[in-house]
Enzyme design. Structure first.
Site, PDB file in Angstrom:
ATOM      1  N   LYS A 176      83.182 -54.784   1.683  1.00  0.00           N
ATOM      2  CA  LYS A 176      82.522 -55.332   0.669  1.00  0.00           C
ATOM      3  C   LYS A 176      83.103 -56.087  -0.027  1.00  0.00           C
ATOM      4  O   LYS A 176      83.101 -55.538  -1.098  1.00  0.00           O
ATOM      5  CB  LYS A 176      80.791 -54.938   0.276  1.00  0.00           C
ATOM      6  CG  LYS A 176      79.807 -55.743   0.556  1.00  0.00           C
ATOM      7  CD  LYS A 176      79.665 -57.193  -0.364  1.00  0.00           C
ATOM      8  CE  LYS A 176      79.646 -56.437  -1.886  1.00  0.00           C
ATOM      9  NZ  LYS A 176      80.051 -57.720  -2.581  1.00  0.00           N
ATOM     10  N   ARG A 180      82.636 -62.989  -4.865  1.00  0.00           N
ATOM     11  CA  ARG A 180      83.278 -64.047  -5.937  1.00  0.00           C
ATOM     12  C   ARG A 180      84.428 -65.114  -4.764  1.00  0.00           C
ATOM     13  O   ARG A 180      84.305 -65.908  -5.802  1.00  0.00           O
ATOM     14  CB  ARG A 180      83.871 -64.067  -7.631  1.00  0.00           C
ATOM     15  CG  ARG A 180      81.870 -63.973  -8.288  1.00  0.00           C
ATOM     16  CD  ARG A 180      82.417 -63.756  -9.753  1.00  0.00           C
ATOM     17  NE  ARG A 180      82.437 -62.476 -10.014  1.00  0.00           N
ATOM     18  CZ  ARG A 180      82.292 -62.124 -10.680  1.00  0.00           C
ATOM     19  NH1 ARG A 180      82.666 -62.725 -11.667  1.00  0.00           N
ATOM     20  NH2 ARG A 180      82.713 -60.416 -11.248  1.00  0.00           N
ATOM     21  N   CYS A 284      92.471 -54.560 -14.268  1.00  0.00           N
ATOM     22  CA  CYS A 284      91.546 -53.248 -14.996  1.00  0.00           C
ATOM     23  C   CYS A 284      92.885 -52.648 -15.923  1.00  0.00           C
ATOM     24  O   CYS A 284      92.953 -51.462 -16.643  1.00  0.00           O
ATOM     25  CB  CYS A 284      91.556 -51.972 -13.962  1.00  0.00           C
ATOM     26  SG  CYS A 284      92.623 -51.670 -12.813  1.00  0.00           S
ATOM     27  N   GLU A 385      84.669 -53.835 -23.882  1.00  0.00           N
ATOM     28  CA  GLU A 385      85.778 -54.237 -22.434  1.00  0.00           C
ATOM     29  C   GLU A 385      86.265 -55.451 -22.538  1.00  0.00           C
ATOM     30  O   GLU A 385      84.893 -56.116 -22.115  1.00  0.00           O
ATOM     31  CB  GLU A 385      85.296 -53.974 -21.030  1.00  0.00           C
ATOM     32  CG  GLU A 385      86.443 -54.832 -19.928  1.00  0.00           C
ATOM     33  CD  GLU A 385      86.418 -53.859 -18.983  1.00  0.00           C
ATOM     34  OE1 GLU A 385      85.850 -54.138 -17.800  1.00  0.00           O
ATOM     35  OE2 GLU A 385      87.276 -53.352 -18.041  1.00  0.00           O
TER      36      GLU A 385
HETATM   37  P1  NAD Z   1      81.346 -55.825 -11.302  1.00  0.00           P
HETATM   38  O1  NAD Z   1      80.835 -54.442 -11.268  1.00  0.00           O
HETATM   39  O2  NAD Z   1      80.778 -57.178 -11.080  1.00  0.00           O
HETATM   40  O3  NAD Z   1      80.760 -56.495  -9.058  1.00  0.00           O
HETATM   41  C1  NAD Z   1      81.947 -55.223  -8.465  1.00  0.00           C
HETATM   42  C2  NAD Z   1      81.256 -55.200  -6.912  1.00  0.00           C
HETATM   43  O4  NAD Z   1      79.797 -54.708  -7.335  1.00  0.00           O
HETATM   44  C3  NAD Z   1      81.135 -56.026  -6.202  1.00  0.00           C
HETATM   45  O5  NAD Z   1      81.301 -56.125  -4.986  1.00  0.00           O
HETATM   46  C4  NAD Z   1      79.372 -56.788  -6.231  1.00  0.00           C
HETATM   47  O6  NAD Z   1      79.121 -57.379  -5.229  1.00  0.00           O
HETATM   48  C5  NAD Z   1      79.027 -55.532  -6.197  1.00  0.00           C
HETATM   49  N1  NAD Z   1      78.071 -55.290  -7.879  1.00  0.00           N
HETATM   50  C6  NAD Z   1      77.819 -55.948  -8.993  1.00  0.00           C
HETATM   51  N2  NAD Z   1      76.246 -55.737  -9.226  1.00  0.00           N
HETATM   52  C7  NAD Z   1      76.178 -55.251  -7.770  1.00  0.00           C
HETATM   53  C8  NAD Z   1      74.802 -54.240  -8.293  1.00  0.00           C
HETATM   54  N3  NAD Z   1      74.307 -54.314  -9.428  1.00  0.00           N
HETATM   55  N4  NAD Z   1      73.994 -53.871  -7.595  1.00  0.00           N
HETATM   56  C9  NAD Z   1      74.890 -53.306  -6.598  1.00  0.00           C
HETATM   57  N5  NAD Z   1      76.112 -53.535  -6.746  1.00  0.00           N
HETATM   58  C10 NAD Z   1      76.671 -54.489  -7.235  1.00  0.00           C
HETATM   59  O7  NAD Z   1      82.526 -56.203 -11.531  1.00  0.00           O
HETATM   60  P2  NAD Z   1      83.393 -57.780 -11.273  1.00  0.00           P
HETATM   61  O8  NAD Z   1      82.749 -58.915 -12.092  1.00  0.00           O
HETATM   62  O9  NAD Z   1      83.737 -57.834  -9.869  1.00  0.00           O
HETATM   63  O10 NAD Z   1      84.888 -56.638 -11.635  1.00  0.00           O
HETATM   64  C11 NAD Z   1      85.144 -56.718 -12.811  1.00  0.00           C
HETATM   65  C12 NAD Z   1      84.978 -55.789 -13.153  1.00  0.00           C
HETATM   66  O11 NAD Z   1      86.326 -54.404 -12.577  1.00  0.00           O
HETATM   67  C13 NAD Z   1      86.092 -55.215 -14.612  1.00  0.00           C
HETATM   68  O12 NAD Z   1      85.214 -54.389 -15.457  1.00  0.00           O
HETATM   69  C14 NAD Z   1      87.572 -54.143 -14.493  1.00  0.00           C
HETATM   70  O13 NAD Z   1      87.900 -53.463 -15.188  1.00  0.00           O
HETATM   71  C15 NAD Z   1      87.365 -53.283 -13.103  1.00  0.00           C
HETATM   72  N6  NAD Z   1      88.027 -52.644 -12.436  1.00  0.00           N
HETATM   73  C16 NAD Z   1      88.483 -51.562 -12.213  1.00  0.00           C
HETATM   74  C17 NAD Z   1      89.698 -51.275 -11.691  1.00  0.00           C
HETATM   75  C18 NAD Z   1      89.684 -49.812 -11.678  1.00  0.00           C
HETATM   76  O14 NAD Z   1      91.125 -49.007 -11.110  1.00  0.00           O
HETATM   77  N7  NAD Z   1      89.141 -48.717 -12.582  1.00  0.00           N
HETATM   78  C19 NAD Z   1      89.755 -51.948 -10.880  1.00  0.00           C
HETATM   79  C20 NAD Z   1      89.320 -53.278 -11.065  1.00  0.00           C
HETATM   80  C21 NAD Z   1      88.573 -53.774 -12.030  1.00  0.00           C
END
Ligand code: NAD
Length: 492
Positions: A176, A180, A284, A385
């Site tokens: 999944k 975006r 990240c 962050e």
């Molecule tokens: P996000 O949490 O908004 O979304 C990530 C995924 O979760 C998406 O596929 C989205 O559809 C799903 N999602 C969003 N809200 C949800 C909910 N309420 N319930 C269930 N699923 C939901 O993250 P983003 O904005 O796409 O990505 C940026 C974030 O990811 C930043 O915080 C970044 O630090 C983090 N990140 C972490 C790593 C790591 O390795 N630790 C790597 C890349 C990104």
């Protein structure tokens, strides 16, 4: 040039439109131009996709590992052949520069390469005569249907942290991707389709939170890998673990770099600048706060401001552009708000990237490199962050104090130190409570054969993504204890 693509799910070896009624418009963040409509899907889509994956599992797990990886060797080849095209799509929908899109795809492909070693990596171990005439063996078996939920910031790389290992270990897989940035994986799955995996082995499911929740709740989904913000990571972790499922969740980050006076300033500044502003700070592992120690303060601050000011911001597909836009108008507003909050908390806005006005790209979501100097320790800016091209500067007098600043942060994804002193570097490596440590390295990104080791609020779980951890995560251990008394057998 524009590549509009219909966003479809892929399961049972075929493409299928989502049944959901809501859609999200996908736009090019540099130009504001519409690229596609992403149907957000619903629980019905989840059932159809997971059912296909569950049906495919019994045969796939019986396919010998050596045969399973043949698909991955061919996958790697196709990714190489379509490298530029995929990287370009990533830039179109995400905004990062073409060089950055190439970089992430390269790191993704490395995971495909590592997973090709599954016939060796998946082996168990054994010992004869654990008691007289009794032998014991540990074998690894796949789990069943496993799912990964990925974020927007690495549209090609992060799905590849999971997909190759899950399949090579004999699981069937549902991805999944972030709603975006659906187009990169749409194209990658067209390549997977060409490989003719048995139907249902590898599946693509588009959608947002509703789909994620239904996916976690589906009884046939045995394990969930998640990468995204910490708030959602907690939700996914709680929900999956509460149902007794295997789960690994990588969350948000606030990464620090510590600069000692003996660091080579021009090199350090160049590396830190790339780490803080590369991918417009939406990594990240991006450095978000630079902590100078003692006399490093003045030369680093001066040189960093000069370097940041010189960065060419624009459309990532254009030659010479060093930093693209952020992913959405919403992100742009949020980052601008964080800069304003930093100022109101007492930081000095040394370089203000709000409203940069990029000629010809007035509809894009741009924030230029920003530096907040003297960010007060303990302030919201120091803790939160920002996930944009904003570098905070914090000044301290000793390595001990610098380590305290890093340790005081709730996140633990990465931290780096720049120094010529082995003793200081060792102390830092030993004491700093983060999972990925850089020593004279700006982006401490582990290679595919090492685990991506976030700590604290940056990770929930035990086994990380990539490498041997991925093999552990995607397999169940079975221990067999055998006794074969001679008198029970026919004599030969
Ligand atoms: P996000 O949490 O908004 O979304 C990530 C995924 O979760 C998406 O596929 C989205 O559809 C799903 N999602 C969003 N809200 C949800 C909910 N309420 N319930 C269930 N699923 C939901 O993250 P983003 O904005 O796409 O990505 C940026 C974030 O990811 C930043 O915080 C970044 O630090 C983090 N990140 C972490 C790593 C790591 O390795 N630790 C790597 C890349 C990104």
């Amino acid at each position: 040039m524009r590549e509009a693509t219909e966003v479809l799910n892929f399961f049972n070896g075929a493409w299928s439109p989502s049944a959901g009624e809501n859609t999200l418009q996908i736009v090019n963040p540099a130009t504001g131009e519409k690229l596609a409509d992403n149907p957000l899907g619903d629980a019905g889509d989840v059932s159809r996709v997971v059912d296909a994956a569950a049906r495919a599992f019994p045969d796939w797990r019986r396919t010998p590992p050596g045969e399973r990886v043949q698909y991955l060797f061919k996958f790697k080849q196709l990714l190489e052949e379509h490298f530029e095209e995929i990287a370009r799509l990533t830039t179109l929908e995400h905004g990062k520069t073409l060089a950055e899109s190439r970089g992430e795809l390269r790191r993704g492909i490395e995971n495909v390469e590592v997973a090709c070693g599954i016939p060796t990596l998946m082996q168990g171990y054994n010992l004869e005569d654990v008691a007289r005439g009794i032998d014991e063996t540990m074998i690894r078996q796949p789990l069943g249907v496993v799912a990964a939920v990925t974020p927007f910031n690495f549209p090609s790389m992060i799905p590849l942290w999971f997909l190759p290992y899950a399949l090579a270990c004999g699981n069937t897989f549902v991805l999944k991707p972030s709603e975006r940035v659906p187009l990169t994986m749409r194209r990658v799955f067209e390549l997977l389709e060409r490989l003719q995996f048995p139907p249902g082995v590898v599946n693509l499911l588009n959608g947002n939170r509703e789909v994620v929740d239904a996916l976690i709740d589906h009884p046939d989904v045995r394990a969930v890998s998640f990468v995204g913000s910490t708030a959602v990571a907690r939700h996914v972790y709680r929900s999956a673990a509460g149902q007794g499922k295997r789960v690994q969740c990588q969350g948000g980050a606030k990464n620090h770099v510590v600069i000692l006076p003996d660091a080579d300033m021009p090199t350090t500044t160049r590396i830190v600048s790339d780490s803080a502003f590369g991918c417009a700070g939406q990594r990240c592992l991006a450095v978000s706060a630079a902590v100078t120690v003692g006399e490093a303060r003045e030369p680093f601050t001066r040189s960093m401001a000069e370097m940041a000011r010189s960065i060419k911001v624009g459309y990532g597909l254009e030659e010479g552009v060093q930093m693209g836009p952020v992913v959405s108008r919403e992100s742009q507003r949020r980052i601008e708000g964080a800069i304003g909050r930093g100022a109101s908390e007492g930081a000095e806005v040394l370089l203000d990237g709000r409203n940069p006005g990029i000629p010809n790209y007035e509809r894009g979501f741009f924030v230029s490199p920003t530096i907040l100097d003297r960010v007060p320790p303990g302030s919201e800016t120091s803790r939160t962050e920002i996930f944009g091209p904003v570098l905070s500067l914090i000044h301290v007098d000793s390595v001990e104090e610098a380590i305290e600043v890093v340790a005081g942060n709730p996140y633990g994804n990465a931290a780096s130190i720049f120094t010529g002193s082995g003793a200081a570097a060792r102390k830092f490596r030993y004491e700093v409570p983060v999972g990925n440590v850089g020593i004279n390295i700006g982006v401490a990104a582990p290679m595919a054969y090492f685990p991506f080791s976030g700590w604290k609020d940056s990770f929930l779980g035990v086994l990380h993504g990539q490498g041997r951890d991925a093999v552990e995560f995607y397999t169940e251990k079975k221990v067999v204890i055998e006794r074969w008394p001679r008198e029970w057998s026919r004599k030969f």
